[in-house]
Scaffold this motif. Sequence first.
Motif, mmCIF file in Angstrom:
data_model
loop_
_atom_site.group_PDB
_atom_site.id
_atom_site.type_symbol
_atom_site.label_atom_id
_atom_site.label_comp_id
_atom_site.label_asym_id
_atom_site.label_seq_id
_atom_site.Cartn_x
_atom_site.Cartn_y
_atom_site.Cartn_z
ATOM 1 N N THR A 1 -31.883 77.836 -10.920
ATOM 2 C CA THR A 1 -30.864 78.882 -11.050
ATOM 3 C C THR A 1 -29.731 78.695 -10.039
ATOM 4 O O THR A 1 -28.622 79.159 -10.270
ATOM 5 C CB THR A 1 -31.465 80.293 -10.856
ATOM 6 O OG1 THR A 1 -31.989 80.397 -9.532
ATOM 7 C CG2 THR A 1 -32.551 80.582 -11.860
ATOM 8 N N ILE A 2 -30.004 77.989 -8.939
ATOM 9 C CA ILE A 2 -28.954 77.828 -7.918
ATOM 10 C C ILE A 2 -27.852 76.877 -8.398
ATOM 11 O O ILE A 2 -26.679 77.277 -8.448
ATOM 12 C CB ILE A 2 -29.571 77.385 -6.571
ATOM 13 C CG1 ILE A 2 -30.537 78.470 -6.075
ATOM 14 C CG2 ILE A 2 -28.493 77.130 -5.533
ATOM 15 C CD1 ILE A 2 -31.426 78.031 -4.944
ATOM 16 N N PRO A 3 -28.186 75.609 -8.783
ATOM 17 C CA PRO A 3 -27.112 74.765 -9.328
ATOM 18 C C PRO A 3 -26.461 75.351 -10.586
ATOM 19 O O PRO A 3 -25.250 75.173 -10.788
ATOM 20 C CB PRO A 3 -27.805 73.438 -9.633
ATOM 21 C CG PRO A 3 -29.253 73.686 -9.528
ATOM 22 C CD PRO A 3 -29.442 74.866 -8.640
ATOM 23 N N ILE A 4 -27.241 76.059 -11.406
ATOM 24 C CA ILE A 4 -26.646 76.643 -12.617
ATOM 25 C C ILE A 4 -25.569 77.656 -12.220
ATOM 26 O O ILE A 4 -24.466 77.661 -12.760
ATOM 27 C CB ILE A 4 -27.728 77.300 -13.496
ATOM 28 C CG1 ILE A 4 -28.625 76.217 -14.102
ATOM 29 C CG2 ILE A 4 -27.104 78.140 -14.605
ATOM 30 C CD1 ILE A 4 -29.824 76.753 -14.846
ATOM 31 N N ALA A 5 -25.903 78.505 -11.239
ATOM 32 C CA ALA A 5 -24.913 79.482 -10.783
ATOM 33 C C ALA A 5 -23.675 78.766 -10.256
ATOM 34 O O ALA A 5 -22.534 79.195 -10.500
ATOM 35 C CB ALA A 5 -25.520 80.370 -9.699
ATOM 36 N N MET A 6 -23.875 77.647 -9.560
ATOM 37 C CA MET A 6 -22.722 76.924 -9.006
ATOM 38 C C MET A 6 -21.865 76.327 -10.123
ATOM 39 O O MET A 6 -20.632 76.344 -10.028
ATOM 40 C CB MET A 6 -23.202 75.824 -8.076
ATOM 41 C CG MET A 6 -23.722 76.367 -6.754
ATOM 42 S SD MET A 6 -24.309 75.020 -5.760
ATOM 43 C CE MET A 6 -24.391 75.806 -4.169
ATOM 44 N N ILE A 7 -22.514 75.809 -11.163
ATOM 45 C CA ILE A 7 -21.742 75.273 -12.289
ATOM 46 C C ILE A 7 -20.885 76.380 -12.895
ATOM 47 O O ILE A 7 -19.685 76.210 -13.144
ATOM 48 C CB ILE A 7 -22.701 74.682 -13.357
ATOM 49 C CG1 ILE A 7 -23.401 73.442 -12.795
ATOM 50 C CG2 ILE A 7 -21.963 74.351 -14.643
ATOM 51 C CD1 ILE A 7 -24.506 72.909 -13.675
ATOM 52 N N VAL A 8 -21.527 77.540 -13.099
ATOM 53 C CA VAL A 8 -20.790 78.667 -13.671
ATOM 54 C C VAL A 8 -19.639 79.063 -12.748
ATOM 55 O O VAL A 8 -18.517 79.328 -13.200
ATOM 56 C CB VAL A 8 -21.751 79.854 -13.912
ATOM 57 C CG1 VAL A 8 -20.990 81.096 -14.323
ATOM 58 C CG2 VAL A 8 -22.772 79.496 -14.968
ATOM 59 N N GLY A 9 -19.909 79.086 -11.430
ATOM 60 C CA GLY A 9 -18.870 79.447 -10.465
ATOM 61 C C GLY A 9 -17.689 78.494 -10.522
ATOM 62 O O GLY A 9 -16.529 78.921 -10.555
ATOM 63 N N LEU A 10 -17.993 77.206 -10.552
ATOM 64 C CA LEU A 10 -16.914 76.213 -10.608
ATOM 65 C C LEU A 10 -16.140 76.324 -11.920
ATOM 66 O O LEU A 10 -14.915 76.220 -11.945
ATOM 67 C CB LEU A 10 -17.498 74.795 -10.479
ATOM 68 C CG LEU A 10 -17.895 74.417 -9.057
ATOM 69 C CD1 LEU A 10 -18.759 73.157 -9.066
ATOM 70 C CD2 LEU A 10 -16.648 74.200 -8.202
ATOM 71 N N TYR A 11 -16.878 76.574 -12.998
ATOM 72 C CA TYR A 11 -16.248 76.702 -14.311
ATOM 73 C C TYR A 11 -15.209 77.818 -14.302
ATOM 74 O O TYR A 11 -14.064 77.637 -14.694
ATOM 75 C CB TYR A 11 -17.326 76.979 -15.355
ATOM 76 C CG TYR A 11 -16.844 76.966 -16.790
ATOM 77 C CD1 TYR A 11 -17.058 75.859 -17.587
ATOM 78 C CD2 TYR A 11 -16.200 78.071 -17.345
ATOM 79 C CE1 TYR A 11 -16.640 75.835 -18.905
ATOM 80 C CE2 TYR A 11 -15.778 78.058 -18.657
ATOM 81 C CZ TYR A 11 -15.992 76.943 -19.433
ATOM 82 O OH TYR A 11 -15.574 76.927 -20.734
ATOM 83 N N MET A 12 -15.621 79.002 -13.789
ATOM 84 C CA MET A 12 -14.679 80.126 -13.881
ATOM 85 C C MET A 12 -13.659 80.147 -12.743
ATOM 86 O O MET A 12 -12.718 80.915 -12.772
ATOM 87 C CB MET A 12 -15.405 81.466 -14.032
ATOM 88 C CG MET A 12 -16.380 81.871 -12.992
ATOM 89 S SD MET A 12 -16.890 83.591 -13.287
ATOM 90 C CE MET A 12 -18.481 83.464 -14.016
ATOM 91 N N ARG A 13 -13.861 79.265 -11.766
ATOM 92 C CA ARG A 13 -12.880 79.223 -10.686
ATOM 93 C C ARG A 13 -11.852 78.113 -10.922
ATOM 94 O O ARG A 13 -10.661 78.320 -10.765
ATOM 95 C CB ARG A 13 -13.607 78.957 -9.366
ATOM 96 C CG ARG A 13 -12.717 78.863 -8.161
ATOM 97 C CD ARG A 13 -12.209 80.211 -7.762
ATOM 98 N NE ARG A 13 -11.871 80.241 -6.351
ATOM 99 C CZ ARG A 13 -11.908 81.333 -5.624
ATOM 100 N NH1 ARG A 13 -12.254 82.467 -6.152
ATOM 101 N NH2 ARG A 13 -11.571 81.306 -4.356
#
Lengths: 59, 689
Positions: free
Chosen positions: B199-211
């Motif tokens: 869940t940690i890298p997944i959250a980071m992918i999502v964060g980078l995507y929307m940023r």
Amino acid sequence: MFSKFKIFWRMLRRLSGDDAYERYLRHHAAHHQDETPLSKAAFFKQWQDEKWNGIKRCC
Amino acid sequence: MNNLLKNSIWILVAALGAAAVGGIALNRGESINTLWFITAALCVYAIAYRFYAVWIAATVLAVDETRATPAERLDNGRDFVPTNKWIVFGHHFAAIAGPGPLVGPTLAAQFGYLPGTLWILFGAVLGGCVQDMVTLFLSTRRDAKSLGQMARDELGALGGTAALIGTFAIMIILIAVLGLVVVNAMKHSPWATATVSATIPIAMIVGLYMRSFRPGQVLEASALGVVLLLLSVAGGGLIDHSETLRVWFDHDGLTLAWWVMAYGFAAAIMPVWLLLAPRDYLSTYIKLGTITLLAVTIIMLQPTVKMPALTQFIDGTGPIFGGTLFPFVFITIACGAISGFHALIASGTTPKLLSNERDIRMIGYGGMLLESFVAIMAMMAATVLDPGVFFAINSPAGVVGKEAVDAVAKISSWGFPVTVDQMRLLANQMGEATLFARTGGAPSLAVGMASIFGSAFGESMLALWYHFAIMFEAIFILTTLDAGTRVGRFMLQDMLGNIWPKLGETSWTPSVVLTSALVVAGWGYFLYIGVIDPNGGVNILWPLFGIANQMLAAIALCVATGILVKSDKIEYAWVTGLPLVWLVTITSSAAWEKIASDNVRIGFFAAADDLAEKLAAGVLPPEKAAVAPQLIFNQHLDGWLTLFFVTLLWLIVFDMLRVCSRYLAGKPVLPLAESPHIPSCLVEDWVRD
């Protein structure tokens, strides 16, 4: 049926903050016409930082 | 005619509710269907919402729909924004409903289904919902000020300081106990550990995507994240089946605890957009989705509750935590019945969005009703399990023995039959090596949810459902953990800034690193002790958290009662006064028992003395003797901490009484800090789309 879906979609966008920039632009157009609004990326950056400043989640 | 029809419908609801509550309460010996619980809950909620909440809003608070709210007056298009009431409800509910209402009822199920259920229902409608609604109202009338600020303005410096310290303390204890719940769910479970880590890298992918990739496209990014999360549940299974990969994720509790601390520290100093914000999106969707799914399947399947109404453990000998029914059921279930933490959301955060005072009932009272319903569902998921299985999963090894044979013999001797084969089969179905001694509530809730979902969607997917449920709890426990560490950091920086202003700068890296490390060290210490404690730290930490949370609720109710008296509404002061009296009673008696009881499973000091004696006599096994000095120190610390909480509570109660009696005697008190009445000119159609 279709209009119900549209309402749901609008709610979902509103709830998640997906439409935050559009709302910002509307607010900006209504209140601060003399300044240029932020770009979407810049606005989003600020919006997200502000959102997490304080107690936002509970047990 | 119309009126008559309406009245008779409400009389019918009341009769049905009374019958259902009576059915639950008086049922003995026979198994009882969960439909009774749902009926009882919905009827009690409907009556309370329709009559008590309406009366409080109209008569006690006198909400005024013509009055402009802070969202309208201070509208800045950012944090102050008048918002559709359903949207505000969604934000408010997502903010208040965390893992608390899932864990507390599961632990309290050791007393049987009845005490917890009744407390969740009546504690919520008479206490928790009232606290949330009144706090929301008071903050709305005070420019969306925080609870601490309101306490300072209305009662004085003492109240404000108490609220601040209370908030900080509860944050530390809360994070520690939640960390412990996750660690207990992940220890020696490669599948759960792999899924939760993913869940940690997944959250980071999502964060980078929307940023960076698609700025501001929140929904797109979240949809991607939810798909990845579901894949990670299945992917964890693949890792678990691979002999080479599974050892990477197979760890004991202590190693995992260090990882959780490292994660908490990293998350607190990383920018929010990278981890915290995207994780929160994911956890909110997964949370709302899973809770809805659970409600639908429970209503569809109506499983039978197998736990008795009351168990023999009401005498205080329970394996999960020691202590008698009164007061410990009320301390164990805080979230779901009354939770002081909500007052922090209901003040400061939610009022900034409220477009009209008339929505206060729906958002404040209604939001808490929904959380109470979540707690009822957690209670059902725990009690539909065979009681023997429930106790086998939740009893710590220090109580029932390390070996499976000993544990089942002990649990069966209590009258809750369970066999080694049964537990082995269950663990096998859930894709785990063992389910024994997974104290904390998450695993037994996951087994309960998996069996409910399994009977709805097919038994073959039990292991997937189990790990989905673990992921579902872990993801928002970790959100609470990093959001809490961050808030703790801000509060600490704020406090230290009074001593050395440079430390108060939230963007100065040395200060950020120092204060984050201090906060992590604070909860990390309790987590560490909880993990090395052979009796399972939940026994110690959860009551401490309950006491701290109820203390915060008492502070909120003190502020509310004081304001009611100062607003010449003393005849209605019982609305918040009675829940306050009850909270002070249960918190004080629980604290008293934790401090003074000579039962080693309850009293902190008694446990410390007992351990010290055994250590001196040399009767402890070597591995226990090695950690004994730390455990002894910790028991003393917990005892003093409890004393500190209860002293703080009484100080603020006396401060409130002082203000009230001065006011009633006509002596000067701090004036009401209510902001002036400005008529609302919002065009309703525009805002209430």
